[in-house]
Design a protein around this motif. Structure first.
Motif, PDB file in Angstrom:
ATOM      1  N   THR A   2      39.042  54.133  44.331  1.00  0.00           N
ATOM      2  CA  THR A   2      39.566  53.421  43.174  1.00  0.00           C
ATOM      3  C   THR A   2      40.022  52.017  43.563  1.00  0.00           C
ATOM      4  N   GLU A  13      37.851  50.858  38.848  1.00  0.00           N
ATOM      5  CA  GLU A  13      36.498  51.341  39.116  1.00  0.00           C
ATOM      6  C   GLU A  13      36.400  51.919  40.536  1.00  0.00           C
ATOM      7  N   GLN A  14      35.323  52.676  40.781  1.00  0.00           N
ATOM      8  CA  GLN A  14      35.132  53.338  42.074  1.00  0.00           C
ATOM      9  C   GLN A  14      34.338  52.476  43.054  1.00  0.00           C
ATOM     10  N   HIS A  15      34.798  51.240  43.316  1.00  0.00           N
ATOM     11  CA  HIS A  15      34.133  50.399  44.304  1.00  0.00           C
ATOM     12  C   HIS A  15      35.144  49.760  45.257  1.00  0.00           C
TER      13      HIS A  15
END
Length: 199
Positions: free
Chosen positions: A49, A54-56
């Protein structure tokens, strides 16, 4: 061994060398952390997170599964893949020295007003130091490198933050750096990770 996020990212690489570096870095991370935690490497769950939600973001072990998990950071360039594992936040960066078409432009992006680089080797040494510092905080390149000033003796000036910084040389032509919060660096042991990557 990879999770769905890692497999999806791996499938996006067009060049086999880029895919191989990505795979080696993630497999090495899973194997080393699995050995450290006495856990199945394939069962490790990572939280990526970012501050934006977002998951980057910088990966870390999901705290619900491993509340006492170590900090870690991985990096890869050319033929070198590296992983740092520490009991606190840590950042690792490695770069391959190569000719830059616009050294002056890159230096303007990376250098603080009191810093100068005379050649590509000096630039990549400076870059690895700053990238390691930024990775140790989880901020990455969202914070300008020019906000960090590193003196010739390695002393860091970065908005009053107390940070440690160590230079590494994993292979000829590959400067690397390790960094983290605090006033003094930890003892560092360098090891060859190839044994962990063997089936």
């Amino acid at each position: 061994m990879l999770d769905a996020h890692e497999r999806e990212r791996l499938a996006r690489f067009r060049r086999p060398d880029d895919a191989a570096r990505y795979l080696a870095a993630h497999a090495l991370t899973r194997r080393a952390l699995g050995a450290h935690l006495d856990a199945d490497p394939a069962a490790l769950v990572f939280d990526r997170t970012c501050r934006c939600g977002e998951q980057h973001g910088k990966p870390r072990l999901a705290p619900a599964d491993h509340p006492d998990a170590p900090g870690f950071s991985f990096s890869h360039a050319g033929d070198v893949v590296g992983l740092a594992v520490h009991d606190g936040p840590v950042g690792l960066d490695v770069e391959q020295v190569r000719p830059l078409a616009d050294l002056a432009g890159m230096a303007a992006h990376a250098c603080a007003p009191d810093e100068r680089v005379a050649d590509d080797g000096q630039f990549f040494r400076l870059w690895t130091r700053k990238e390691a510092l930024l990775k140790s905080t989880g901020e990455g390149l969202s914070t300008p490198m020019a906000d960090i000033s590193i003196a010739g003796d390695g002393a860091v000036r970065w908005g009053g933050r107390a940070v440690w910084l160590l230079d590494l040389s994993p292979a000829p032509g590959y400067p690397a750096a390790l960094a983290g919060p605090g006033s003094a660096p930890p003892a560092v042991t360098e090891a060859d990770g190839r044994a962990l990557l063997r089936p």
